[in-house]
Scaffold this motif. Structure first.
Motif, PDB file in Angstrom:
ATOM      1  N   ASP A 208       1.119 -28.420  31.899  1.00 41.24           N
ATOM      2  CA  ASP A 208       1.632 -28.257  33.255  1.00 41.24           C
ATOM      3  C   ASP A 208       3.004 -28.899  33.371  1.00 41.24           C
ATOM      4  OD1 ASP A 208      -0.613 -26.943  34.224  1.00 41.24           O
ATOM      5  OD2 ASP A 208      -1.600 -28.820  34.794  1.00 41.24           O
ATOM      6  N   LEU A 209       3.894 -28.242  34.102  1.00 32.30           N
ATOM      7  CA  LEU A 209       5.200 -28.788  34.437  1.00 32.30           C
ATOM      8  C   LEU A 209       5.110 -29.320  35.854  1.00 32.30           C
ATOM      9  CD1 LEU A 209       8.164 -29.037  33.437  1.00 32.30           C
ATOM     10  CD2 LEU A 209       8.594 -26.881  34.614  1.00 32.30           C
ATOM     11  N   LEU A 210       5.409 -30.612  36.035  1.00 39.09           N
ATOM     12  CA  LEU A 210       5.237 -31.286  37.321  1.00 39.09           C
ATOM     13  C   LEU A 210       6.577 -31.642  37.941  1.00 39.09           C
ATOM     14  CD1 LEU A 210       2.531 -33.833  36.165  1.00 39.09           C
ATOM     15  CD2 LEU A 210       2.131 -31.701  37.352  1.00 39.09           C
ATOM     16  N   ASP A 211       6.618 -31.626  39.266  1.00 38.86           N
ATOM     17  CA  ASP A 211       7.761 -32.135  40.017  1.00 38.86           C
ATOM     18  C   ASP A 211       7.465 -33.599  40.309  1.00 38.86           C
ATOM     19  OD1 ASP A 211       9.936 -32.607  41.572  1.00 38.86           O
ATOM     20  OD2 ASP A 211       9.357 -31.252  43.191  1.00 38.86           O
ATOM     21  N   LEU A 212       8.285 -34.507  39.796  1.00 35.24           N
ATOM     22  CA  LEU A 212       7.995 -35.933  39.940  1.00 35.24           C
ATOM     23  C   LEU A 212       8.285 -36.472  41.328  1.00 35.24           C
ATOM     24  CD1 LEU A 212       9.102 -37.454  36.544  1.00 35.24           C
ATOM     25  CD2 LEU A 212       6.813 -36.938  37.360  1.00 35.24           C
ATOM     26  N   ARG A 213       9.022 -35.759  42.151  1.00 34.37           N
ATOM     27  CA  ARG A 213       9.285 -36.237  43.507  1.00 34.37           C
ATOM     28  C   ARG A 213       8.051 -36.204  44.379  1.00 34.37           C
ATOM     29  NH1 ARG A 213      13.758 -39.288  44.158  1.00 34.37           N
ATOM     30  NH2 ARG A 213      15.373 -38.431  42.861  1.00 34.37           N
ATOM     31  N   ASN A 214       7.214 -35.185  44.190  1.00 34.00           N
ATOM     32  CA  ASN A 214       6.020 -35.092  45.028  1.00 34.00           C
ATOM     33  C   ASN A 214       4.722 -35.015  44.227  1.00 34.00           C
ATOM     34  OD1 ASN A 214       6.111 -32.476  44.063  1.00 34.00           O
ATOM     35  ND2 ASN A 214       6.902 -31.623  45.965  1.00 34.00           N
ATOM     36  N   GLY A 215       4.801 -34.889  42.903  1.00 34.24           N
ATOM     37  CA  GLY A 215       3.606 -34.872  42.077  1.00 34.24           C
ATOM     38  C   GLY A 215       2.899 -33.541  41.996  1.00 34.24           C
ATOM     39  N   HIS A 216       3.493 -32.482  42.534  1.00 33.46           N
ATOM     40  CA  HIS A 216       2.867 -31.170  42.508  1.00 33.46           C
ATOM     41  C   HIS A 216       3.172 -30.438  41.198  1.00 33.46           C
ATOM     42  CE1 HIS A 216       2.971 -31.958  46.874  1.00 33.46           C
ATOM     43  NE2 HIS A 216       1.801 -31.352  46.830  1.00 33.46           N
ATOM     44  N   VAL A 217       2.280 -29.533  40.832  1.00 33.03           N
ATOM     45  CA  VAL A 217       2.473 -28.702  39.648  1.00 33.03           C
ATOM     46  C   VAL A 217       3.478 -27.601  39.994  1.00 33.03           C
ATOM     47  CG1 VAL A 217       1.365 -27.125  38.031  1.00 33.03           C
ATOM     48  CG2 VAL A 217       0.172 -29.181  38.774  1.00 33.03           C
ATOM     49  N   VAL A 218       4.586 -27.556  39.276  1.00 34.46           N
ATOM     50  CA  VAL A 218       5.596 -26.523  39.473  1.00 34.46           C
ATOM     51  C   VAL A 218       5.155 -25.239  38.779  1.00 34.46           C
ATOM     52  CG1 VAL A 218       7.999 -25.866  39.024  1.00 34.46           C
ATOM     53  CG2 VAL A 218       7.437 -28.217  39.616  1.00 34.46           C
ATOM     54  N   ARG A 219       4.725 -25.364  37.530  1.00 30.79           N
ATOM     55  CA  ARG A 219       4.298 -24.231  36.728  1.00 30.79           C
ATOM     56  C   ARG A 219       3.200 -24.647  35.769  1.00 30.79           C
ATOM     57  NH1 ARG A 219       9.437 -23.601  36.453  1.00 30.79           N
ATOM     58  NH2 ARG A 219      10.073 -21.925  37.809  1.00 30.79           N
ATOM     59  N   THR A 220       2.277 -23.762  35.534  1.00 33.46           N
ATOM     60  CA  THR A 220       1.300 -23.943  34.471  1.00 33.46           C
ATOM     61  C   THR A 220       1.785 -23.130  33.286  1.00 33.46           C
ATOM     62  OG1 THR A 220      -0.510 -24.273  36.027  1.00 33.46           O
ATOM     63  CG2 THR A 220      -1.102 -23.647  33.793  1.00 33.46           C
ATOM     64  N   LEU A 221       2.243 -23.822  32.244  1.00 37.94           N
ATOM     65  CA  LEU A 221       2.787 -23.137  31.074  1.00 37.94           C
ATOM     66  C   LEU A 221       1.672 -22.633  30.162  1.00 37.94           C
ATOM     67  CD1 LEU A 221       5.713 -25.593  30.332  1.00 37.94           C
ATOM     68  CD2 LEU A 221       5.783 -23.475  31.630  1.00 37.94           C
ATOM     69  N   ILE A 222       0.634 -23.447  29.980  1.00 38.32           N
ATOM     70  CA  ILE A 222      -0.546 -23.042  29.210  1.00 38.32           C
ATOM     71  C   ILE A 222      -1.758 -23.344  30.073  1.00 38.32           C
ATOM     72  CG2 ILE A 222      -1.917 -23.429  27.132  1.00 38.32           C
ATOM     73  CD1 ILE A 222       0.639 -24.396  25.762  1.00 38.32           C
ATOM     74  N   PRO A 223      -2.601 -22.348  30.340  1.00 37.94           N
ATOM     75  CA  PRO A 223      -3.778 -22.618  31.174  1.00 37.94           C
ATOM     76  C   PRO A 223      -4.752 -23.562  30.472  1.00 37.94           C
ATOM     77  CG  PRO A 223      -3.713 -20.308  30.474  1.00 37.94           C
ATOM     78  CD  PRO A 223      -2.485 -20.959  29.955  1.00 37.94           C
ATOM     79  N   LYS A 224      -5.515 -24.286  31.277  1.00 39.38           N
ATOM     80  CA  LYS A 224      -6.481 -25.227  30.718  1.00 39.38           C
ATOM     81  C   LYS A 224      -7.648 -24.457  30.121  1.00 39.38           C
ATOM     82  CE  LYS A 224      -5.443 -29.010  33.843  1.00 39.38           C
ATOM     83  NZ  LYS A 224      -4.203 -28.447  34.342  1.00 39.38           N
ATOM     84  N   THR A 225      -7.748 -24.505  28.806  1.00 37.85           N
ATOM     85  CA  THR A 225      -8.857 -23.882  28.097  1.00 37.85           C
ATOM     86  C   THR A 225      -9.447 -24.907  27.145  1.00 37.85           C
ATOM     87  OG1 THR A 225      -7.367 -23.068  26.379  1.00 37.85           O
ATOM     88  CG2 THR A 225      -7.863 -21.566  28.189  1.00 37.85           C
ATOM     89  N   ALA A 226     -10.718 -24.778  26.852  1.00 37.27           N
ATOM     90  CA  ALA A 226     -11.383 -25.707  25.938  1.00 37.27           C
ATOM     91  C   ALA A 226     -11.003 -25.351  24.509  1.00 37.27           C
ATOM     92  CB  ALA A 226     -12.888 -25.626  26.134  1.00 37.27           C
ATOM     93  N   GLU A 227     -10.134 -26.156  23.917  1.00 34.88           N
ATOM     94  CA  GLU A 227      -9.692 -25.932  22.536  1.00 34.88           C
ATOM     95  C   GLU A 227     -10.167 -27.033  21.611  1.00 34.88           C
ATOM     96  OE1 GLU A 227      -5.465 -25.676  22.857  1.00 34.88           O
ATOM     97  OE2 GLU A 227      -5.519 -23.582  23.449  1.00 34.88           O
ATOM     98  N   GLY A 228     -10.978 -27.948  22.103  1.00 38.27           N
ATOM     99  CA  GLY A 228     -11.343 -29.115  21.311  1.00 38.27           C
ATOM    100  C   GLY A 228     -10.331 -30.220  21.541  1.00 38.27           C
ATOM    101  N   ILE A 229     -10.562 -31.362  20.942  1.00 39.11           N
ATOM    102  CA  ILE A 229      -9.653 -32.501  21.110  1.00 39.11           C
ATOM    103  C   ILE A 229      -8.785 -32.622  19.866  1.00 39.11           C
ATOM    104  CG2 ILE A 229      -9.495 -34.989  21.431  1.00 39.11           C
ATOM    105  CD1 ILE A 229     -12.061 -34.817  23.033  1.00 39.11           C
ATOM    106  N   PHE A 230      -7.492 -32.402  20.038  1.00 38.63           N
ATOM    107  CA  PHE A 230      -6.528 -32.436  18.948  1.00 38.63           C
ATOM    108  C   PHE A 230      -5.321 -33.258  19.363  1.00 38.63           C
ATOM    109  CE2 PHE A 230      -8.823 -28.461  18.228  1.00 38.63           C
ATOM    110  CZ  PHE A 230      -9.161 -28.598  16.891  1.00 38.63           C
ATOM    111  N   ASN A 231      -4.494 -33.594  18.380  1.00 37.12           N
ATOM    112  CA  ASN A 231      -3.246 -34.293  18.669  1.00 37.12           C
ATOM    113  C   ASN A 231      -2.253 -33.329  19.288  1.00 37.12           C
ATOM    114  OD1 ASN A 231      -4.193 -36.670  17.607  1.00 37.12           O
ATOM    115  ND2 ASN A 231      -3.387 -36.241  15.570  1.00 37.12           N
ATOM    116  N   VAL A 232      -1.544 -33.802  20.290  1.00 40.78           N
ATOM    117  CA  VAL A 232      -0.551 -33.004  20.991  1.00 40.78           C
ATOM    118  C   VAL A 232       0.748 -33.796  21.043  1.00 40.78           C
ATOM    119  CG1 VAL A 232       0.090 -32.046  23.227  1.00 40.78           C
ATOM    120  CG2 VAL A 232      -2.225 -31.751  22.393  1.00 40.78           C
TER     121      VAL A 232
END
Length: 183
Positions: free
Chosen positions: A60-84
């Motif tokens: 997610d790309l966030l606006d730090l002035r208000n904390g809202h999500v500006v854009r979801t670049l990759i939707p939240k999907t269950a991919e397992g726990i990996f290093n990012v």
């Protein structure tokens, strides 16, 4: 545990603590306090945007002035726990996102959220650095491999000329256009 960052101009500072963000603008005498999901991410050098990239998946790309999500670049999907590994390039035009499960480096344009590149790395990535002009990305890998990639954005007008002037392109053109010598 908290991380302290100095963002952007000297007049702006921020403190990230779990899911709270304190932004202090000393010139305007404002202190912004907001809750956000910016736990596993970073912020742009100008302090405008932040990235939330959990190890479970999503970006997610966030606006730090208000904390809202500006854009979801990759939707939240269950991919397992990996290093990012996720960060902005030096000019804050692109988001660089590496996922160790897929072993891919994805490059997103910040202005509209479009996926520019999806590069499969040969081994696990340990570091990503961008050049100061924001056109190239250097990748360091576990096996000692160092790869330098060029971000070829079709929306940039100067990109075509930049690609034509690369030394690797000039050498390749000479090899392709050279005719065999007749004996």
């Amino acid at each position: 545990m908290y991380d302290q960052y100095c963002i952007g101009e000297v007049s702006t500072a921020s403190l990230l603590l779990y899911n709270w963000v304190w932004l202090n603008d000393t010139l305007e005498k404002f202190i912004y306090l907001t809750t956000t999901n910016l736990v596993l991410g970073c912020c742009s050098k100008d302090g405008r945007y932040g990235i939330f990239a959990p190890s479970r998946g999503g970006l997610d790309l966030l606006d730090l002035r208000n904390g809202h999500v500006v854009r979801t670049l990759i939707p939240k999907t269950a991919e397992g726990i990996f290093n990012v590994i996720c960060q902005f390039n030096e000019t804050n035009e692109y988001v660089l996102y590496y996922h160790s499960g897929r072993k891919t480096l994805r490059v997103f344009r910040v202005s509209d959220g479009i996926l520019i590149a999806n590069y499969r790395v040969p081994s696990n990535l340990t570091s990503i650095e961008s050049t100061t002009d924001g056109c190239n990305v250097a990748l360091g890998m576990v096996d000692g491999n160092l790869t330098v990639l060029t971000i070829a954005d079709p929306k940039k007008k100067r990109m075509y000329e930049y690609l034509q002037n690369l030394p690797s392109r000039n050498g390749l053109q000479k090899m392709v256009t050279r005719r065999p010598e007749l004996q």
